[in-house]
Design a protein around this motif. Structure first.
Motif, PDB file in Angstrom:
ATOM      1  N   HIS A   3       0.848  -1.198   0.000  1.00 36.37           N
ATOM      2  CA  HIS A   3       0.000   0.000   0.000  1.00 36.37           C
ATOM      3  C   HIS A   3       0.880   1.243   0.000  1.00 36.37           C
ATOM      4  O   HIS A   3       1.892   1.309   0.694  1.00 36.37           O
ATOM      5  CB  HIS A   3      -0.925   0.050   1.214  1.00 36.37           C
ATOM      6  CG  HIS A   3      -1.934   1.158   1.113  1.00 36.37           C
ATOM      7  ND1 HIS A   3      -3.183   0.973   0.552  1.00 36.37           N
ATOM      8  CD2 HIS A   3      -1.857   2.473   1.441  1.00 36.37           C
ATOM      9  CE1 HIS A   3      -3.838   2.121   0.560  1.00 36.37           C
ATOM     10  NE2 HIS A   3      -3.050   3.051   1.091  1.00 36.37           N
ATOM     11  N   THR A   5       0.705   5.676  -0.119  1.00 41.28           N
ATOM     12  CA  THR A   5      -0.063   6.909  -0.002  1.00 41.28           C
ATOM     13  C   THR A   5       0.675   8.011  -0.731  1.00 41.28           C
ATOM     14  O   THR A   5       1.876   8.210  -0.532  1.00 41.28           O
ATOM     15  CB  THR A   5      -0.235   7.310   1.475  1.00 41.28           C
ATOM     16  OG1 THR A   5      -0.937   6.273   2.161  1.00 41.28           O
ATOM     17  CG2 THR A   5      -1.023   8.606   1.597  1.00 41.28           C
ATOM     18  N   GLU A  26      -1.517  -0.864  -4.118  1.00 37.24           N
ATOM     19  CA  GLU A  26      -2.798  -0.274  -3.754  1.00 37.24           C
ATOM     20  C   GLU A  26      -2.506   1.164  -3.334  1.00 37.24           C
ATOM     21  O   GLU A  26      -1.662   1.397  -2.465  1.00 37.24           O
ATOM     22  CB  GLU A  26      -3.436  -1.052  -2.612  1.00 37.24           C
ATOM     23  CG  GLU A  26      -4.795  -0.537  -2.205  1.00 37.24           C
ATOM     24  CD  GLU A  26      -5.355  -1.326  -1.030  1.00 37.24           C
ATOM     25  OE1 GLU A  26      -4.632  -1.471  -0.004  1.00 37.24           O
ATOM     26  OE2 GLU A  26      -6.493  -1.798  -1.131  1.00 37.24           O
ATOM     27  N   THR A  28      -3.606   5.214  -2.288  1.00 35.60           N
ATOM     28  CA  THR A  28      -4.514   6.260  -1.816  1.00 35.60           C
ATOM     29  C   THR A  28      -3.850   7.607  -2.073  1.00 35.60           C
ATOM     30  O   THR A  28      -2.656   7.769  -1.810  1.00 35.60           O
ATOM     31  CB  THR A  28      -4.802   6.109  -0.314  1.00 35.60           C
ATOM     32  OG1 THR A  28      -5.450   4.861  -0.088  1.00 35.60           O
ATOM     33  CG2 THR A  28      -5.703   7.231   0.192  1.00 35.60           C
ATOM     34  N   PHE A  30      -4.078  11.684  -1.212  1.00 30.62           N
ATOM     35  CA  PHE A  30      -4.658  12.767  -0.428  1.00 30.62           C
ATOM     36  C   PHE A  30      -4.689  14.029  -1.279  1.00 30.62           C
ATOM     37  O   PHE A  30      -3.654  14.494  -1.756  1.00 30.62           O
ATOM     38  CB  PHE A  30      -3.832  13.031   0.834  1.00 30.62           C
ATOM     39  CG  PHE A  30      -3.911  11.952   1.870  1.00 30.62           C
ATOM     40  CD1 PHE A  30      -5.023  11.120   1.955  1.00 30.62           C
ATOM     41  CD2 PHE A  30      -2.890  11.781   2.790  1.00 30.62           C
ATOM     42  CE1 PHE A  30      -5.100  10.128   2.924  1.00 30.62           C
ATOM     43  CE2 PHE A  30      -2.961  10.796   3.759  1.00 30.62           C
ATOM     44  CZ  PHE A  30      -4.064   9.968   3.821  1.00 30.62           C
ATOM     45  N   GLU A 152      -8.855   6.751 -10.960  1.00 32.24           N
ATOM     46  CA  GLU A 152     -10.053   6.369 -10.218  1.00 32.24           C
ATOM     47  C   GLU A 152     -10.664   5.097 -10.792  1.00 32.24           C
ATOM     48  O   GLU A 152     -11.115   4.217 -10.048  1.00 32.24           O
ATOM     49  CB  GLU A 152     -11.064   7.515 -10.230  1.00 32.24           C
ATOM     50  CG  GLU A 152     -10.636   8.698  -9.370  1.00 32.24           C
ATOM     51  CD  GLU A 152     -11.637   9.832  -9.382  1.00 32.24           C
ATOM     52  OE1 GLU A 152     -12.313  10.009 -10.418  1.00 32.24           O
ATOM     53  OE2 GLU A 152     -11.743  10.533  -8.362  1.00 32.24           O
ATOM     54  N   VAL A 156      -7.698   3.609  -7.662  1.00 28.93           N
ATOM     55  CA  VAL A 156      -7.035   4.525  -6.736  1.00 28.93           C
ATOM     56  C   VAL A 156      -8.100   5.281  -5.945  1.00 28.93           C
ATOM     57  O   VAL A 156      -9.075   5.779  -6.504  1.00 28.93           O
ATOM     58  CB  VAL A 156      -6.116   5.500  -7.497  1.00 28.93           C
ATOM     59  CG1 VAL A 156      -5.572   6.575  -6.556  1.00 28.93           C
ATOM     60  CG2 VAL A 156      -4.969   4.742  -8.149  1.00 28.93           C
ATOM     61  N   ARG A 157      -7.887   5.370  -4.650  1.00 29.86           N
ATOM     62  CA  ARG A 157      -8.833   6.066  -3.773  1.00 29.86           C
ATOM     63  C   ARG A 157      -8.334   7.476  -3.513  1.00 29.86           C
ATOM     64  O   ARG A 157      -7.210   7.669  -3.049  1.00 29.86           O
ATOM     65  CB  ARG A 157      -8.977   5.299  -2.453  1.00 29.86           C
ATOM     66  CG  ARG A 157     -10.102   5.786  -1.551  1.00 29.86           C
ATOM     67  CD  ARG A 157     -10.366   4.760  -0.463  1.00 29.86           C
ATOM     68  NE  ARG A 157      -9.196   4.593   0.396  1.00 29.86           N
ATOM     69  CZ  ARG A 157      -9.079   5.147   1.608  1.00 29.86           C
ATOM     70  NH1 ARG A 157     -10.052   5.920   2.081  1.00 29.86           N
ATOM     71  NH2 ARG A 157      -8.009   4.928   2.330  1.00 29.86           N
ATOM     72  N   PHE A 158      -9.152   8.486  -3.827  1.00 30.76           N
ATOM     73  CA  PHE A 158      -8.811   9.883  -3.575  1.00 30.76           C
ATOM     74  C   PHE A 158      -9.550  10.338  -2.321  1.00 30.76           C
ATOM     75  O   PHE A 158     -10.767  10.185  -2.203  1.00 30.76           O
ATOM     76  CB  PHE A 158      -9.194  10.767  -4.768  1.00 30.76           C
ATOM     77  CG  PHE A 158      -8.260  10.626  -5.931  1.00 30.76           C
ATOM     78  CD1 PHE A 158      -7.239  11.558  -6.135  1.00 30.76           C
ATOM     79  CD2 PHE A 158      -8.376   9.567  -6.813  1.00 30.76           C
ATOM     80  CE1 PHE A 158      -6.357  11.420  -7.200  1.00 30.76           C
ATOM     81  CE2 PHE A 158      -7.499   9.427  -7.879  1.00 30.76           C
ATOM     82  CZ  PHE A 158      -6.487  10.352  -8.083  1.00 30.76           C
ATOM     83  N   VAL A 159      -8.800  10.867  -1.369  1.00 31.08           N
ATOM     84  CA  VAL A 159      -9.335  11.252  -0.071  1.00 31.08           C
ATOM     85  C   VAL A 159      -9.186  12.756   0.099  1.00 31.08           C
ATOM     86  O   VAL A 159      -8.085  13.298  -0.042  1.00 31.08           O
ATOM     87  CB  VAL A 159      -8.602  10.514   1.070  1.00 31.08           C
ATOM     88  CG1 VAL A 159      -9.150  10.922   2.423  1.00 31.08           C
ATOM     89  CG2 VAL A 159      -8.712   9.004   0.874  1.00 31.08           C
ATOM     90  N   GLU A 166      -0.665   5.580   5.110  1.00 27.95           N
ATOM     91  CA  GLU A 166      -0.508   4.146   5.319  1.00 27.95           C
ATOM     92  C   GLU A 166       0.540   3.601   4.362  1.00 27.95           C
ATOM     93  O   GLU A 166       0.500   3.856   3.164  1.00 27.95           O
ATOM     94  CB  GLU A 166      -1.851   3.445   5.087  1.00 27.95           C
ATOM     95  CG  GLU A 166      -1.807   1.941   5.309  1.00 27.95           C
ATOM     96  CD  GLU A 166      -3.144   1.278   5.038  1.00 27.95           C
ATOM     97  OE1 GLU A 166      -3.172   0.042   4.899  1.00 27.95           O
ATOM     98  OE2 GLU A 166      -4.142   1.999   4.936  1.00 27.95           O
TER      99      GLU A 166
END
Length: 325
Positions: A3, A5, A26, A28, A30, A152, A156-159, A166
């Motif tokens: 993972h 970030t 994986e 993420t 920000f 996306e 990929v997760r956009f926060v 992480e």
């Protein structure tokens, strides 16, 4: 699965996320905003993939690694226009052409007839030019939107709210990272967007001038992006002086720009280290990806690749700065 970030979703962050996803991570990201936009330095870029032109003042790695950019962007599905770059000078500045030629490579000299064949709307206005045949350009705003949408779709997760990072962390915050990279400085750049149906250009044009050189990048729909300024400041105020210089130089290139519609004037500060080269600074599990200066879209692909190799393969690529503090 590893993972990672990524902090920041400008061109550096999106390229880093793309390289990490391609290696099975994986990811993420920000980002305080839900789409690319005016809050990002990358939004105001010219999108020129012009490594040979940059060789006039840039160090050798910029020219060498910048040659990867056009192929990388095309591989991501971004529309890349590989029509080269024209370098021109007004009559009183004709010696600038020779100076530029001595400092660069990858160009062909054109006379007035050859220039007219290449760009008919410039016929009769210049008696010589340099044609940098191996260069390209993209629409940077469209490229940022495309890359984010693709990430996306790839999971990929956009926060929006920055939380606890992480796993491996890639800090791509640009000037905001001066809290961790105190030798970063801001280099102000200003741009304008014009619209005109009276002139057509097929490729970027660099107009050489001893005081304020100009580049003009054609966009779709009769739009043209003008840029030039490079001011040692992180001041983001738009200045009348810079706007006048940009618009005057465009008018000197072709009088049709005098009747063009002024759509937008923008400004931002680009992150740069003292040597104007990017850096990968590793501190534990965090890698700072920063200092792209005026070469964001040109060098971000290579820098992102190196950052991923450093984190996942244990390599020590170019631009690596270990920080054990």
């Amino acid at each position: 699965m590893t993972h990672a970030t990524v902090i920041g979703a400008g061109v550096a962050g999106l390229c880093a996320a793309t390289e990490l996803i391609a290696r099975g991570c994986e990811v993420t990201v920000f980002d305080p905003e839900d789409q690319p936009g005016r809050h990002q330095c990358s939004w105001w870029a010219g999108g020129m993939l012009a490594p040979f032109c940059e060789g006039e003042t840039a160090e050798e790695p910029v020219v060498r690694l910048g040659q990867e950019a056009a192929g990388w962007w095309a591989a991501q599905g971004v529309h890349v226009k590989s029509d080269g770059t024209l370098v021109l000078a007004l009559g009183r500045d004709r010696r600038e052409i020779d100076r530029f030629a001595r400092r660069t490579e990858g160009h062909t000299r054109l006379d007035s007839a050859a220039l007219a064949d290449l760009e008919p709307d410039l016929a009769g206005r210049f008696d010589r030019a340099l044609y940098m045949t191996g260069e390209a350009h993209i629409d940077p705003r469209a490229a940022l939107v495309h890359l984010r949408d693709r990430l996306e779709r790839d999971g990929v997760r956009f926060v929006a709210e920055t939380g606890e990072a992480e796993g491996l962390t890639f800090d791509c915050r640009g000037l905001a990272a001066r809290d961790a990279l105190p030798d970063l400085r801001g280099v102000k750049g200003e741009m304008a967007v014009l619209h005109s149906d009276e002139i057509r250009l097929s490729r970027p044009v660099r107009l050489l001038h001893p005081r304020y050189p100009l580049y003009i990048v054609p966009r779709d729909g009769g739009r043209f992006m003008l840029g030039a300024t490079q001011i040692e400041s992180d001041d983001r105020r738009r200045s009348v002086r810079s706007a006048l210089e940009l618009l005057s130089a465009a008018y000197a290139l072709h009088p049709a720009f005098g009747e063009a519609e002024l759509i937008e004037i923008g400004v931002d500060a680009r992150p740069a280290f003292p040597d104007n080269l990017p850096r990968l600074v590793r501190r534990g599990d965090t890698i700072h990806v920063n200092g792209l200066f005026r070469h964001g879209f040109l060098l971000a692909p290579a820098l992102a690749r190196m950052a991923a190799e450093m984190a996942l393969d244990g390599s020590k690529p170019e631009f690596t700065h270990e920080d054990h503090g």
